[in-house]
Design an enzyme around this catalytic site. Structure first.
Site, PDB file in Angstrom:
ATOM      1  N   ARG A  66       0.794  -1.214   0.000  1.00  0.00           N
ATOM      2  CA  ARG A  66       0.000   0.000   0.000  1.00  0.00           C
ATOM      3  C   ARG A  66       0.833   1.272   0.000  1.00  0.00           C
ATOM      4  O   ARG A  66       0.587   2.204  -0.752  1.00  0.00           O
ATOM      5  CB  ARG A  66      -0.910   0.070   1.244  1.00  0.00           C
ATOM      6  CG  ARG A  66      -2.217  -0.624   1.114  1.00  0.00           C
ATOM      7  CD  ARG A  66      -2.630  -1.145   2.469  1.00  0.00           C
ATOM      8  NE  ARG A  66      -1.693  -2.184   2.846  1.00  0.00           N
ATOM      9  CZ  ARG A  66      -1.855  -3.465   2.523  1.00  0.00           C
ATOM     10  NH1 ARG A  66      -2.917  -3.842   1.885  1.00  0.00           N
ATOM     11  NH2 ARG A  66      -0.949  -4.358   2.844  1.00  0.00           N
ATOM     12  N   THR A  67       1.824   1.327   0.888  1.00  0.00           N
ATOM     13  CA  THR A  67       2.547   2.576   1.056  1.00  0.00           C
ATOM     14  C   THR A  67       3.303   2.932  -0.234  1.00  0.00           C
ATOM     15  O   THR A  67       3.201   4.044  -0.735  1.00  0.00           O
ATOM     16  CB  THR A  67       3.509   2.485   2.258  1.00  0.00           C
ATOM     17  OG1 THR A  67       2.743   2.130   3.401  1.00  0.00           O
ATOM     18  CG2 THR A  67       4.212   3.807   2.510  1.00  0.00           C
TER      19      THR A  67
ATOM     20  N   LYS B 208      26.000  -3.718   0.214  1.00  0.00           N
ATOM     21  CA  LYS B 208      27.455  -3.648   0.044  1.00  0.00           C
ATOM     22  C   LYS B 208      28.114  -2.834   1.142  1.00  0.00           C
ATOM     23  O   LYS B 208      29.270  -2.445   1.032  1.00  0.00           O
ATOM     24  CB  LYS B 208      27.785  -3.021  -1.310  1.00  0.00           C
ATOM     25  CG  LYS B 208      27.261  -3.783  -2.505  1.00  0.00           C
ATOM     26  CD  LYS B 208      27.734  -3.086  -3.779  1.00  0.00           C
ATOM     27  CE  LYS B 208      27.010  -3.619  -5.004  1.00  0.00           C
ATOM     28  NZ  LYS B 208      27.252  -2.753  -6.172  1.00  0.00           N
TER      29      LYS B 208
ATOM     30  N   ARG C 148      11.514   3.499   3.471  1.00  0.00           N
ATOM     31  CA  ARG C 148      11.124   2.535   4.512  1.00  0.00           C
ATOM     32  C   ARG C 148      12.349   1.677   4.797  1.00  0.00           C
ATOM     33  O   ARG C 148      13.019   1.206   3.877  1.00  0.00           O
ATOM     34  CB  ARG C 148       9.974   1.665   4.039  1.00  0.00           C
ATOM     35  CG  ARG C 148       9.699   0.509   4.981  1.00  0.00           C
ATOM     36  CD  ARG C 148       8.425  -0.202   4.642  1.00  0.00           C
ATOM     37  NE  ARG C 148       7.267   0.631   4.946  1.00  0.00           N
ATOM     38  CZ  ARG C 148       6.016   0.219   4.858  1.00  0.00           C
ATOM     39  NH1 ARG C 148       5.751  -1.021   4.455  1.00  0.00           N
ATOM     40  NH2 ARG C 148       5.005   1.021   5.159  1.00  0.00           N
TER      41      ARG C 148
ATOM     42  N   HIS D  99       5.524   5.993  11.410  1.00  0.00           N
ATOM     43  CA  HIS D  99       5.030   5.905  10.029  1.00  0.00           C
ATOM     44  C   HIS D  99       4.099   7.117   9.856  1.00  0.00           C
ATOM     45  O   HIS D  99       2.880   6.970   9.780  1.00  0.00           O
ATOM     46  CB  HIS D  99       4.282   4.579   9.867  1.00  0.00           C
ATOM     47  CG  HIS D  99       3.935   4.189   8.474  1.00  0.00           C
ATOM     48  ND1 HIS D  99       4.085   5.014   7.384  1.00  0.00           N
ATOM     49  CD2 HIS D  99       3.425   3.018   7.980  1.00  0.00           C
ATOM     50  CE1 HIS D  99       3.679   4.371   6.296  1.00  0.00           C
ATOM     51  NE2 HIS D  99       3.283   3.167   6.640  1.00  0.00           N
TER      52      HIS D  99
HETATM   53  C1  NCD Z   1       1.712  -1.193   7.978  1.00  0.00           C
HETATM   54  C2  NCD Z   1       3.199  -1.016   8.099  1.00  0.00           C
HETATM   55  O1  NCD Z   1       3.945  -1.337   7.160  1.00  0.00           O
HETATM   56  O2  NCD Z   1       3.607  -0.535   9.138  1.00  0.00           O
HETATM   57  N1  NCD Z   1       1.193  -1.177   6.716  1.00  0.00           N
HETATM   58  C3  NCD Z   1       1.023   0.017   6.045  1.00  0.00           C
HETATM   59  O3  NCD Z   1       1.925   0.808   5.904  1.00  0.00           O
HETATM   60  N2  NCD Z   1      -0.208   0.286   5.590  1.00  0.00           N
HETATM   61  C4  NCD Z   1       1.093  -2.090   8.941  1.00  0.00           C
HETATM   62  C5  NCD Z   1       1.645  -3.477   9.090  1.00  0.00           C
HETATM   63  O4  NCD Z   1       2.567  -3.894   8.410  1.00  0.00           O
HETATM   64  O5  NCD Z   1       1.113  -4.186   9.949  1.00  0.00           O
END
Ligand code: NCD
Length: 305
Positions: A56-57, A85, A106, A134
């Site tokens: 999703r993100t 590396k 991320r 997040h």
């Molecule tokens: C979440 C995450 O990656 O922190 N998902 C997201 O970004 N929508 C939640 C999760 O992984 O449980």
């Protein structure tokens, strides 16, 4: 109105005015989406660096950029990148800043986003750093609450599950705390309670909360936000096994209640599929709201070179 920050590392960096401006702009972006998008980010490039799994993100960041006429370059997985590396996060940021106008990253390590932001020469967005934060999810969650209930103030918001490692809800609770609330109810086993820094943030902002183990205490709230037990953060797999099926919300638990049910997704067993058809099951709409909210944020931040 401009934003008070250049980089978005934690939801705790946001000011109330920032949130108000982003939510307002996200509503504008919903209109932009209805008319087929526009070109306001033409010529701008987002570097989407995802060193941990994401659906999703990453996809909603990419869709947001495309809807505004911008483009995206991507790095996926530590295995496929120079981090493998031995390149430092700082060096990666110095380099990527020359290829892109804005960076979203991320990374599995808590604190990696703060390090990255110190080295980024272009605006930087934390798209999840380990079990820590997040912030863009926190913003889209509060946008969703507003969309579902017509307000994000003076509410009772219950959050259940893995409150220790759930980075999304650390952000959501922090954004909610910028506005007066009736109460937050944090539902988890004692070992997975909300981290102290988030609880301190709520206290500083005068938002009262209580902690309980009983899911039933969240059923009467305005919002019940379920979370996945974050298997990838447990060093001891038996510990994870103990909690993985602890909270399982089903349609029978909710009966005729109007409680808005949220989840950042992906879900495991914490929400039964028989909840999906209820009008107050908001989690797929929540996932959709990622696009206008990230459009708003990208367009507001990308100008801040
Ligand atoms: C979440 C995450 O990656 O922190 N998902 C997201 O970004 N929508 C939640 C999760 O992984 O449980």
């Amino acid at each position: 109105m401009g934003l008070s920050f250049r980089h978005l590392v934690s939801a705790k960096d946001l000011q109330r005015q920032d949130v108000e401006a982003i939510l307002k702009e996200a509503e504008e972006m919903e209109k932009v989406l209805k008319t087929g998008g526009d070109e306001r980010l033409k010529g701008k490039i987002l570097a989407a660096l995802f060193y941990e799994p994401s659906t999703r993100t990453r996809l909603s960041f990419e869709a947001a950029m495309h809807h505004l006429g911008g483009s995206v370059i991507t790095a996926n997985g530590i295995e496929n990148s120079s981090l493998k590396k031995g390149e430092s996060i700082e060096d990666t940021m110095r380099m990527v800043s020359q290829y892109a106008d804005i960076i979203a990253m991320r990374h599995p390590e808590q604190g990696s986003a703060a390090i990255a932001a110190t080295a980024a020469a272009v605006p930087f967005i934390n798209a999840g750093d380990g079990g820590n934060q997040h912030p863009t999810q926190g913003l889209l969650d509060v946008f969703t609450i507003h969309r579902e209930l017509g307000t994000h103030e003076n509410l009772t918001v219950a959050i259940a599950g893995d409150l220790l490692y759930g980075r999304t809800i650390h952000a959501t609770a922090s954004v909610l705390a910028l506005f007066p609330q009736r109460e937050c109810i944090f539902i988890s086993p004692p070992a997975l309670r909300m981290p102290q820094d988030v609880k301190d943030f709520l206290k500083e902002h005068g938002v009262s909360f209580r902690e309980t183990e009983a899911l039933a205490e969240g059923l009467e709230a305005d919002v019940l936000y379920m979370t996945r037990i974050q298997s990838e953060r447990f060093s001891d797999v038996t510990e994870y096994e103990r909690y993985k099926n602890l909270y399982q919300l089903s349609a029978r638990d909710l009966q005729a209640r109007k409680t808005v049910i949220m989840h950042a997704l992906p879900r495991n067993t914490e929400i039964a599929t028989d909840v999906d058809g209820l009008p107050n099951a908001a989690y797929f709409r929540q996932a959709g709201n990622a696009v206008p909210v990230r459009m708003a944020l990208l367009s507001m931040m990308v100008g801040k070179m």
